[in-house]
Scaffold this motif. Structure first.
Motif, short mmCIF file in Angstrom:
data_model
loop_
_atom_site.label_atom_id
_atom_site.label_comp_id
_atom_site.label_asym_id
_atom_site.label_seq_id
_atom_site.Cartn_x
_atom_site.Cartn_y
_atom_site.Cartn_z
N GLU A 198 -29.00 15.31 -8.09
CA GLU A 198 -30.07 16.32 -7.46
C GLU A 198 -31.46 16.01 -7.17
OE1 GLU A 198 -28.78 19.64 -7.02
OE2 GLU A 198 -27.09 18.86 -7.86
N CYS A 199 -32.12 15.05 -8.13
CA CYS A 199 -33.41 14.43 -7.93
C CYS A 199 -33.56 12.93 -7.79
CB CYS A 199 -34.28 15.04 -8.89
SG CYS A 199 -33.88 14.19 -10.62
N CYS A 229 -28.94 10.80 -11.03
CA CYS A 229 -28.88 12.23 -10.73
C CYS A 229 -28.67 12.74 -9.35
CB CYS A 229 -30.28 12.98 -11.37
SG CYS A 229 -30.07 14.82 -11.17
N CYS A 266 -34.81 16.76 -14.23
CA CYS A 266 -34.76 18.11 -13.51
C CYS A 266 -33.74 18.92 -14.46
CB CYS A 266 -34.00 18.14 -12.31
SG CYS A 266 -32.34 17.51 -12.16
N GLN A 323 -33.29 10.73 -10.31
CA GLN A 323 -33.76 10.25 -11.66
C GLN A 323 -32.70 9.23 -11.75
OE1 GLN A 323 -36.60 10.50 -13.28
NE2 GLN A 323 -35.65 9.10 -14.69
N CYS A 382 -29.86 15.42 -16.87
CA CYS A 382 -30.87 14.78 -16.32
C CYS A 382 -32.36 14.94 -16.94
CB CYS A 382 -31.24 15.10 -14.84
SG CYS A 382 -32.43 14.45 -13.97
ZN LIG Z 1 -32.10 15.33 -11.83
#
Ligand SMILES: [Zn+2]
Length: 127
Positions: A47-48, A45, A66, A50, A63
């Motif tokens: 964004e985070c 991911c 998140c 993961q 995800c």
């Molecule tokens: Zn994420």
């Protein structure tokens, strides 16, 4: 008769892409860096961070950490860029800076090549 080898063609195409990327980066005074061949990029991911296990048919994923909806290839590209940036930061070649005017937006973080700012020159003067 020459036997057609699919993976050899893919290797040649990849070599051409890296050659063109190097050429374009040098032309524009930018950095060229290759991440490790076995560095994981798919299913991370953007964004985070993961990790997810995806099959070839999974073109998108949501995800589990998140909840962001991600395009598989775009997310992999961002992950590769991020890994490359971290490599260069670890090597002391670039730094991530959040300009004062944009402190509230974490995604406005900018990357600067340290050699262009003569970092370390202050130390030499002090010594
Ligand atoms: Zn994420």
């Amino acid at each position: 008769m020459q036997k057609f080898n699919g993976s050899m063609v893919a290797d040649n195409v990849m070599a051409l892409i890296t050659q063109l990327s190097k050429y374009k980066a040098e032309l524009e005074g930018k950095l060229y860096h290759e991440i490790g061949r076995f560095e994981k990029s798919t299913g991370i991911c953007a964004e985070c961070g993961q990790h997810h296990v995806l099959t070839l048919n999974d073109r998108h994923f949501i995800c589990v950490a998140c909840g962001a909806h991600k395009n598989r290839d775009l997310s992999a590209a961002k992950s590769i860029a991020n890994t490359g940036e971290l490599d260069l930061i670890a090597a002391g070649i670039v730094a991530r800076v959040n300009p004062t005017s944009q402190r509230k937006a974490a995604n406005k973080m900018k990357v600067f090549e340290l050699s262009k700012f003569a970092v370390g020159s202050e130390k030499k003067e002090a010594a």
